[in-house]
Design a protein around this motif. Structure first.
Motif, PDB file in Angstrom:
ATOM      1  N   MET A   1       0.850  -1.188   0.000  1.00 66.30           N
ATOM      2  CA  MET A   1       0.000   0.000   0.000  1.00 66.30           C
ATOM      3  C   MET A   1       0.890   1.244   0.000  1.00 66.30           C
ATOM      4  O   MET A   1       1.903   1.295   0.672  1.00 66.30           O
ATOM      5  N   ASP A   2       0.510   2.248  -0.769  1.00 66.27           N
ATOM      6  CA  ASP A   2       1.275   3.493  -0.839  1.00 66.27           C
ATOM      7  C   ASP A   2       1.180   4.254   0.475  1.00 66.27           C
ATOM      8  O   ASP A   2       0.149   4.253   1.144  1.00 66.27           O
ATOM      9  N   LYS A   3       2.253   4.924   0.801  1.00 65.95           N
ATOM     10  CA  LYS A   3       2.299   5.777   1.992  1.00 65.95           C
ATOM     11  C   LYS A   3       1.935   7.194   1.575  1.00 65.95           C
ATOM     12  O   LYS A   3       2.518   7.741   0.660  1.00 65.95           O
ATOM     13  N   VAL A   4       0.955   7.787   2.257  1.00 71.65           N
ATOM     14  CA  VAL A   4       0.567   9.160   1.940  1.00 71.65           C
ATOM     15  C   VAL A   4       1.344  10.162   2.797  1.00 71.65           C
ATOM     16  O   VAL A   4       1.580  11.290   2.385  1.00 71.65           O
ATOM     17  N   ILE A   5       1.783   9.715   3.981  1.00 68.40           N
ATOM     18  CA  ILE A   5       2.612  10.559   4.855  1.00 68.40           C
ATOM     19  C   ILE A   5       3.730   9.697   5.426  1.00 68.40           C
ATOM     20  O   ILE A   5       3.485   8.582   5.897  1.00 68.40           O
ATOM     21  N   ILE A   6       4.949  10.233   5.385  1.00 70.11           N
ATOM     22  CA  ILE A   6       6.104   9.552   5.975  1.00 70.11           C
ATOM     23  C   ILE A   6       6.895  10.587   6.778  1.00 70.11           C
ATOM     24  O   ILE A   6       7.305  11.622   6.227  1.00 70.11           O
ATOM     25  N   ALA A   7       7.071  10.309   8.065  1.00 72.11           N
ATOM     26  CA  ALA A   7       7.884  11.172   8.930  1.00 72.11           C
ATOM     27  C   ALA A   7       9.070  10.369   9.443  1.00 72.11           C
ATOM     28  O   ALA A   7       8.898   9.242   9.915  1.00 72.11           O
ATOM     29  N   GLU A   8      10.251  10.954   9.322  1.00 70.58           N
ATOM     30  CA  GLU A   8      11.472  10.311   9.826  1.00 70.58           C
ATOM     31  C   GLU A   8      12.219  11.292  10.708  1.00 70.58           C
ATOM     32  O   GLU A   8      12.630  12.361  10.239  1.00 70.58           O
ATOM     33  N   ASN A   9      12.329  10.941  11.983  1.00 75.73           N
ATOM     34  CA  ASN A   9      13.003  11.797  12.966  1.00 75.73           C
ATOM     35  C   ASN A   9      12.481  13.232  12.914  1.00 75.73           C
ATOM     36  O   ASN A   9      13.244  14.190  13.063  1.00 75.73           O
ATOM     37  N   LEU A  10      11.177  13.376  12.715  1.00 77.11           N
ATOM     38  CA  LEU A  10      10.537  14.682  12.554  1.00 77.11           C
ATOM     39  C   LEU A  10      10.495  15.445  13.870  1.00 77.11           C
ATOM     40  O   LEU A  10      10.004  14.949  14.878  1.00 77.11           O
ATOM     41  N   SER A  11      11.011  16.661  13.828  1.00 77.48           N
ATOM     42  CA  SER A  11      10.928  17.567  14.966  1.00 77.48           C
ATOM     43  C   SER A  11      10.265  18.855  14.490  1.00 77.48           C
ATOM     44  O   SER A  11      10.598  19.373  13.419  1.00 77.48           O
ATOM     45  N   LEU A  12       9.319  19.350  15.293  1.00 83.44           N
ATOM     46  CA  LEU A  12       8.577  20.563  14.968  1.00 83.44           C
ATOM     47  C   LEU A  12       8.644  21.528  16.135  1.00 83.44           C
ATOM     48  O   LEU A  12       8.555  21.119  17.293  1.00 83.44           O
ATOM     49  N   SER A  13       8.785  22.809  15.797  1.00 85.71           N
ATOM     50  CA  SER A  13       8.771  23.837  16.833  1.00 85.71           C
ATOM     51  C   SER A  13       8.410  25.169  16.196  1.00 85.71           C
ATOM     52  O   SER A  13       8.555  25.356  14.993  1.00 85.71           O
ATOM     53  N   TYR A  14       7.912  26.072  17.030  1.00 86.20           N
ATOM     54  CA  TYR A  14       7.613  27.427  16.569  1.00 86.20           C
ATOM     55  C   TYR A  14       8.784  28.352  16.854  1.00 86.20           C
ATOM     56  O   TYR A  14       9.027  29.301  16.147  1.00 86.20           O
ATOM     57  N   LYS A  15       9.498  28.072  17.935  1.00 83.39           N
ATOM     58  CA  LYS A  15      10.682  28.844  18.312  1.00 83.39           C
ATOM     59  C   LYS A  15      11.868  27.893  18.334  1.00 83.39           C
ATOM     60  O   LYS A  15      11.709  26.697  18.578  1.00 83.39           O
ATOM     61  N   GLU A  16      13.045  28.434  18.108  1.00 79.04           N
ATOM     62  CA  GLU A  16      14.234  27.599  17.938  1.00 79.04           C
ATOM     63  C   GLU A  16      14.483  26.613  19.082  1.00 79.04           C
ATOM     64  O   GLU A  16      14.838  25.475  18.852  1.00 79.04           O
ATOM     65  N   PHE A  17      14.270  27.010  20.303  1.00 81.21           N
ATOM     66  CA  PHE A  17      14.598  26.136  21.428  1.00 81.21           C
ATOM     67  C   PHE A  17      13.360  25.626  22.162  1.00 81.21           C
ATOM     68  O   PHE A  17      13.433  25.252  23.329  1.00 81.21           O
ATOM     69  N   GLU A  18      12.227  25.616  21.495  1.00 80.03           N
ATOM     70  CA  GLU A  18      10.969  25.175  22.111  1.00 80.03           C
ATOM     71  C   GLU A  18      10.344  24.079  21.237  1.00 80.03           C
ATOM     72  O   GLU A  18       9.430  24.324  20.477  1.00 80.03           O
ATOM     73  N   THR A  19      10.859  22.872  21.358  1.00 77.95           N
ATOM     74  CA  THR A  19      10.406  21.758  20.534  1.00 77.95           C
ATOM     75  C   THR A  19       9.030  21.283  20.985  1.00 77.95           C
ATOM     76  O   THR A  19       8.808  21.044  22.177  1.00 77.95           O
ATOM     77  N   ILE A  20       8.117  21.148  20.025  1.00 79.92           N
ATOM     78  CA  ILE A  20       6.769  20.663  20.304  1.00 79.92           C
ATOM     79  C   ILE A  20       6.708  19.153  20.058  1.00 79.92           C
ATOM     80  O   ILE A  20       6.151  18.403  20.850  1.00 79.92           O
ATOM     81  N   ILE A  21       7.280  18.713  18.951  1.00 81.70           N
ATOM     82  CA  ILE A  21       7.349  17.292  18.601  1.00 81.70           C
ATOM     83  C   ILE A  21       8.817  16.983  18.330  1.00 81.70           C
ATOM     84  O   ILE A  21       9.491  17.710  17.603  1.00 81.70           O
ATOM     85  N   SER A  22       9.308  15.896  18.917  1.00 81.03           N
ATOM     86  CA  SER A  22      10.722  15.574  18.822  1.00 81.03           C
ATOM     87  C   SER A  22      10.944  14.171  18.267  1.00 81.03           C
ATOM     88  O   SER A  22      10.441  13.187  18.812  1.00 81.03           O
ATOM     89  N   LYS A  23      11.658  14.099  17.150  1.00 78.95           N
ATOM     90  CA  LYS A  23      12.135  12.845  16.566  1.00 78.95           C
ATOM     91  C   LYS A  23      11.035  11.808  16.340  1.00 78.95           C
ATOM     92  O   LYS A  23      11.187  10.640  16.662  1.00 78.95           O
ATOM     93  N   ALA A  24       9.911  12.240  15.790  1.00 80.05           N
ATOM     94  CA  ALA A  24       8.787  11.335  15.523  1.00 80.05           C
ATOM     95  C   ALA A  24       9.052  10.536  14.249  1.00 80.05           C
ATOM     96  O   ALA A  24       9.556  11.052  13.259  1.00 80.05           O
ATOM     97  N   ASN A  25       8.711   9.264  14.301  1.00 78.22           N
ATOM     98  CA  ASN A  25       8.837   8.362  13.157  1.00 78.22           C
ATOM     99  C   ASN A  25       7.509   7.652  12.966  1.00 78.22           C
ATOM    100  O   ASN A  25       7.033   6.975  13.878  1.00 78.22           O
TER     101      ASN A  25
END
Length: 171
Positions: A1-25
């Motif tokens: 089955m095709d993958k519609v979304i793939i995240a590898e070590n995904l980190s998200l933040s609004y400010k440089e030192f304020e990580t909201i999501i860290s290293k999601a796979n």
């Protein structure tokens, strides 16, 4: 089955030192129905925003519909958004536009004819039981009705991916 979304070590933040999501796979298969749950403030909306390009990955990689979201060009982002339906937490309906025209927005952007757009809008407003409200404006509707308009708008252009932030909050 095709993958519609793939995240590898995904980190998200609004400010440089304020990580909201860290290293999601994770990956999401095409045709899947996925719920993302968590406490208020845990990053659910932030994650959804990354799927439609409102926030760029801080680290790692994110692919949505085959499009790499890291440093995405405006052209590729516009292409992706023409294939994604979004139900925003606060609906983002245009208050000065009728319900009918709000639902028609993705079709207008995609260049559909007025006849095709009108038929699709009537079908969707019927499906969400708001055909009788098509000439009204968003402030004239209840929160639940506005949410159904937002859902109809998200489906209008037959997207390959539908993202919904708190889709049943007022229903």
């Amino acid at each position: 089955m095709d993958k519609v979304i793939i995240a590898e070590n995904l980190s998200l933040s609004y400010k440089e030192f304020e990580t909201i999501i860290s290293k999601a796979n994770f990956s999401i298969d095409a045709g899947s129905f996925v719920f993302i749950t968590g406490a208020s403030g845990s990053g659910k909306s932030t994650l959804l925003k990354s799927f439609y390009g409102a926030i760029e990955p801080r680290a790692g990689s994110l692919m949505v519909g085959g499009v790499k979201m890291n440093r995405i060009s405006t052209g590729k982002l516009n292409f992706l958004r023409r294939h994604v339906g979004i139900v925003f937490q606060d609906y983002k309906l245009i208050k000065e536009w009728t319900i009918e025209k709000n639902v028609m927005l993705p079709l207008i952007i995609s260049g559909y004819t007025k006849d095709v757009s009108g038929a699709q809008v009537q079908k969707l407003l019927g499906h969400v039981k708001l055909i009788h409200q098509s000439g009204k404006y968003p402030p004239e509707l209840s929160g639940g009705e506005q949410q159904r308009v937002a859902m109809a708008r998200a489906l209008a252009h037959n997207p390959i991916l539908i993202l919904a932030d708190e889709p049943t909050g007022n229903l």
